[in-house]
Design an enzyme around this catalytic site. Structure first.
Site, mmCIF file in Angstrom:
data_model
loop_
_atom_site.group_PDB
_atom_site.id
_atom_site.type_symbol
_atom_site.label_atom_id
_atom_site.label_comp_id
_atom_site.label_asym_id
_atom_site.label_seq_id
_atom_site.Cartn_x
_atom_site.Cartn_y
_atom_site.Cartn_z
ATOM 1 N N LYS A 266 25.730 32.745 13.669
ATOM 2 C CA LYS A 266 24.307 32.731 13.290
ATOM 3 C C LYS A 266 23.420 32.457 14.506
ATOM 4 C CE LYS A 266 23.934 29.655 10.152
ATOM 5 N NZ LYS A 266 25.245 29.089 10.483
ATOM 6 N N THR A 268 24.111 33.077 17.657
ATOM 7 C CA THR A 268 24.164 34.271 18.494
ATOM 8 C C THR A 268 23.289 35.371 17.919
ATOM 9 O OG1 THR A 268 26.447 33.686 19.054
ATOM 10 C CG2 THR A 268 25.732 35.914 19.605
ATOM 11 N N ARG A 290 17.939 24.589 16.582
ATOM 12 C CA ARG A 290 18.206 23.152 16.636
ATOM 13 C C ARG A 290 18.858 22.759 17.958
ATOM 14 N NH1 ARG A 290 22.093 22.389 11.817
ATOM 15 N NH2 ARG A 290 22.530 24.553 12.359
ATOM 16 N N LYS A 301 33.911 22.351 17.744
ATOM 17 C CA LYS A 301 33.115 23.558 17.585
ATOM 18 C C LYS A 301 32.579 24.089 18.912
ATOM 19 C CE LYS A 301 29.192 25.341 14.888
ATOM 20 N NZ LYS A 301 28.323 25.780 15.969
ATOM 21 N N ALA A 520 23.514 20.424 8.672
ATOM 22 C CA ALA A 520 23.170 21.091 7.417
ATOM 23 C C ALA A 520 24.027 20.624 6.248
ATOM 24 C CB ALA A 520 23.305 22.599 7.568
ATOM 25 N N PHE A 551 24.812 26.537 8.645
ATOM 26 C CA PHE A 551 25.918 26.913 7.753
ATOM 27 C C PHE A 551 25.520 28.055 6.816
ATOM 28 C CE2 PHE A 551 27.309 22.395 8.660
ATOM 29 C CZ PHE A 551 28.292 22.769 9.560
ATOM 30 N N PHE A 639 33.027 42.116 15.686
ATOM 31 C CA PHE A 639 33.993 41.658 16.686
ATOM 32 C C PHE A 639 34.799 42.866 17.159
ATOM 33 C CE2 PHE A 639 32.660 37.882 14.642
ATOM 34 C CZ PHE A 639 32.960 36.805 15.456
ATOM 35 N N TRP A 668 26.512 40.204 20.726
ATOM 36 C CA TRP A 668 27.363 39.346 21.566
ATOM 37 C C TRP A 668 27.797 40.117 22.814
ATOM 38 C CZ3 TRP A 668 32.315 39.323 23.573
ATOM 39 C CH2 TRP A 668 32.794 38.090 24.061
#
Length: 815
Positions: A266, A268, A290, A301, A520, A551, A639, A668
């Site tokens: 999200k 990215t 954020r 993460k 979140a 999320f 991907f 990406w």
């Protein structure tokens, strides 16, 4: 005249105070276009003081981002004697198109060509002469022969300052050449595409614009920006007041399907979309994201700057400390915790008179209440300001908060994943005289002060919210606030800088506000209202502000609408729902996805049946967004192992589920160019009719609001209030907090309370084990199931790979 923006600029077309003419040659035909603009006229009888009042430094033209450059037409036309140098030097050197200010002329005279504004025409001529390959300028021919040689054999773009149409003839220019009269611009090339490598390597390959230049580009004045080095700055809140009459831009929220533990991109997608809107569609675009917690950064993460060619840069600055906002929250939060325990200790070990004498000490032979103590007296209904006038009964009420230790909801915080702080015993030192109690730590981003920062609308509003935070209940059942503790003013002081949004940029030079970072799953999961409001003003009515909700749509998006938009009064135009092939395969029954281990073959080989089964989760999240009346665009984050058939299937099923559009993206790998189709879809969706609405009426009983979220968003049959939760419902209703919105603290890995249940679970009852009140932030948060409020570290945390190169100063291992 309306000028073209700088390449890559997010700014709208700008007025430029000069005349210009230009021509283009196509198929040996010369086409002329000319435009002229004259600034506000000053009559010839104007005296010098009147002229100076109209000078740039006095009319803020130097600060106005709509103005690229300024020319002082000489000689000055006046019957009075005027100090020409004074007028010329009122122009900022960087906007001095003719290079006549003392600074520019002086640098030019001593040969500082790299550090001064070289006037457009000589600068263009110097560059063209270089391109002829002639090193001995004395051998160059003069007049038309030199001009023809330069233009015909070299020039793709010809810059002149002749000021006379048709002075240059078409046959002098080679095919496709552009003739331009004195048009000067500066562009930082921030995006260089090369073979893919690590996120941090890509980030470091790009030289960011100096942050003060970016601030100027987006329309901020220099006195509205506080620099923190060369790559980040804070923006003062007075900017909102200056821009209050400016119409808002379009408001876009990025959310996602229920994610895997790896995340689905999200952040990215948010950055890629803004790069596409700004650098490729040439629209004003701002990202609002954020600030990441250092818990996940060093845990499992990693960072949250985006990835690949869609990042906020520098990523090290973004992920580590930034401007210290989270540290300020940690300090403020723990000051409250210390105040609670200290107050209980002193009340337990002192008489009323001793307490009063220490709380209101003699100063210069007199006792005097502080302003926060006056507020407490008014809350108690005591209309007195002279300490000597209080009765014994009033003194007792004033000095005794009488906190019930079992009712304390305020916890200490730390911005580190530490599972062993989930339950602790405090007060074990002999100096605390046996006053021990069980407590816990939360992660800093779960602090109510973080939520206050994210939801506040002004400094005065933040001060009021900080004062209203409820930390415990007295033995008589009354809420105890930070104002009762006397600490609210100190909290405002600690947060006075943190309230200012942080300005950074993307790889492609687009502006980003990084501000606030509530989780979140255990908070409301959205960046600050203040950042969004300033950005919406800066981009203008045709621009876009893209923010991210944490999320899945059942978590961050629901809270964005029901909490953030309710507090801000802002109405979103579009929801972007991010989906991935791997996450949808997981929801279709694929093997468990575990961070740090290779993906099973089901996720890297084409499997349309598994994918289609998992699209039920995407369908449900599209339906969740539609409950709020906002158009949905599905962004399929591609991907390298995804096949075209898989991507096309997701888009087809998304549209069938009711999405306005669905596109697959490669931001990406390709940066903004890879999200250009998404940007066009968002642009179209933003023009659709919008019937935004909240999910529930806040005046409903607490249990009913929880039930609506559980049934409509999660798909539960009903809710179950466990005894502690039922007690809190009764308590908060009695204390007057029942009309606050709901912020569910629930696992992000499932629509239900059970992280193992994928897809779209049905037939479950949602258990509510406890409810806590964030009265200052403005919501109640039910705890669903066993939701920890501070994460733990995995077997192999990210910190194994993080290190500092002591020679270069570079950070290694962040991702």
């Amino acid at each position: 005249m309306v000028s073209r923006p700088h390449p890559g600029s997010k700014s709208p077309p700008r007025e430029v105070f000069w005349s210009a003419s230009y021509a283009t040659k196509t198929q040996h035909q010369l086409r002329w276009e000319s435009t002229a603009l004259f600034p506000g006229c000053i009559c010839e009888c104007a005296e010098e003081t009147q002229r100076v009042r109209r000078c740039p430094e006095n009319t803020l033209l130097n600060e106005d981002s709509k103005i690229h450059g300024l020319i002082v037409q000489l000689p000055l036309d006046s019957v009075h004697t005027i100090n020409t140098e004074r007028i010329i030097n009122s122009v900022a050197p960087e906007k001095d198109v003719d290079g006549l200010t003392s600074i520019n002329a002086g640098k030019l005279a001593r040969g500082d060509l790299g550090d001064c504004f070289i006037p457009c025409t000589p600068n263009g001529c110097m560059e063209l002469i270089k391109q002829t390959g002639e090193t001995n300028t004395s051998r160059l021919q003069s007049g038309c022969q030199l001009i023809k040689k330069i233009m015909y054999f070299v020039s793709n773009i010809l810059v002149t300052g002749i000021g006379k149409p048709e002075m240059v003839h078409g046959e002098w220019l080679k095919d496709g050449a552009i003739y331009h009269f004195c048009y000067y611009y500066h562009c930082n090339s921030l995006f260089v595409h090369f073979s893919l490598c690590s996120d941090v390597t890509i980030s470091r390959s790009c030289v960011p614009k100096p942050i003060e230049c970016l601030a100027e580009e987006v329309g901020l004045f220099s006195d509205e920006v506080e620099l923190y080095g060369r790559t980040k700055a804070k923006v003062q809140l007075k900017t909102i007041d200056r821009l209050q009459t400016q119409p808002d831009g379009k408001y876009v929220v990025v959310t996602g399907i229920t994610p895997t533990p790896l995340g689905e991109g999200k952040s990215t997608t948010t950055i890629g979309l803004v790069q596409a809107l700004g650098a490729h569609l040439k629209l004003n675009a701002f990202a609002c994201v954020r600030q990441p917690s250092q818990g996940p950064t060093f845990g499992i993460k990693g960072g949250a700057a985006g990835g690949g060619y869609s990042q906020v840069i520098p990523m090290e600055e973004f992920n580590l400390h930034l401007t210290g906002d989270i540290h300020a929250i940690t300090a403020a939060n723990n000051l409250v915790a210390a105040a609670i325990d200290a107050r209980m200790f002193h009340e337990a070990t002192q008489s009323d008179k001793a307490l009063f004498n220490r709380l209101v000490p003699l100063t210069g032979g007199q006792r005097k209440f502080s302003p926060v103590q006056i507020n407490r007296l008014e809350k108690l209904g005591i209309k007195k300001t002279d300490p000597s006038m209080l009765t014994e009964e009033e003194i007792t009420r004033f000095v005794r908060l009488d906190i019930d230790p079992e009712s304390i909801t305020w916890q200490r915080v730390l911005d580190t994943n530490d599972r062993f702080l989930r339950k602790i015993t405090i007060g074990q030192s002999p100096t605390e005289k046996g006053f021990t109690r069980t407590a816990q730590f939360d992660i800093t981003v779960a602090s109510e002060i973080m939520a206050v920062l994210a939801l506040t609308t002004s400094l005065a509003d933040m001060k009021e919210r900080l004062a209203k935070m409820v930390v415990a209940t007295s033995r008589s059942g009354q809420p105890v606030t930070t104002e009762d503790l006397g600490v609210c003013g100190a909290l405002t002081v600690l947060m006075r800088d943190a309230i200012k949004p942080n300005l950074m940029q993307t790889l492609e030079g687009n502006p980003v506000f990084v501000h606030a970072g509530p989780f979140a799953n255990i908070a409301h999961g959205n960046s600050s209202i203040l950042a969004d409001k300033i950005a919406l003003k800066l981009v203008g009515p045709q621009g876009f502000v893209v923010t991210e909700a944490g999320f899945g749509a059942d978590i961050g998006m629901e809270k964005f609408f029901n909490i953030k938009c309710r507090h801000s009064g802002l109405k979103p135009h579009v929801v972007v729902l991010v989906a991935t092939v791997r996450a949808l395969k997981m929801h279709g029954g694929g093997p468990t996805v575990t961070a740090g281990t290779p993906l099973p073959k089901e996720y890297i080989e084409e499997n349309l049946a598994l994918l289609e089964a998992g699209c039920s989760n995407m369908r449900k999240q599209v339906e969740n967004a539609q409950l709020f009346g906002v158009p949905v665009v599905v962004a399929v984050n591609a991907f390298k192992t995804d096949t075209k058939a898989e991507l096309d299937l997701i888009c087809k099923l998304a549209k069938e589920a009711g999405a306005f559009d669905a596109v697959h993206c490669s931001h990406w790998a390709d940066g903004g160019a890879g999200a250009a189709d998404l940007a066009r879809a968002v642009q179209k969706a933003a023009d659709l009719p919008n019937s935004f609405k909240f999910l529930y009426d806040i005046e409903l009983p607490i249990a009913d609001k929880i039930r609506i979220i559980a049934q409509k968003i999660y798909g539960a049959d009903d809710i179950e209030l466990l005894p502690e939760a039922q007690h809190k419902v009764d308590l908060y209703s009695k204390q007057g907090f029942a009309n606050l919105p709901i912020c569910m603290a629930k696992t992000h890995l499932s629509l239900s309370h059970d992280a193992e249940k994928k897809g779209v679970p049905t037939g479950f009852v949602l258990p509510i084990r406890d409810i806590r009140a964030s009265v200052g932030a403005g919501f109640l948060y039910p705890l669903v199931g066993t939701m920890p409020t501070i994460p733990g570290l995995p077997t192999r945390p990210c910190f194994y790979d993080i290190d500092l190169d002591t020679e270069s100063g570079e950070v290694h291992g962040l991702f």
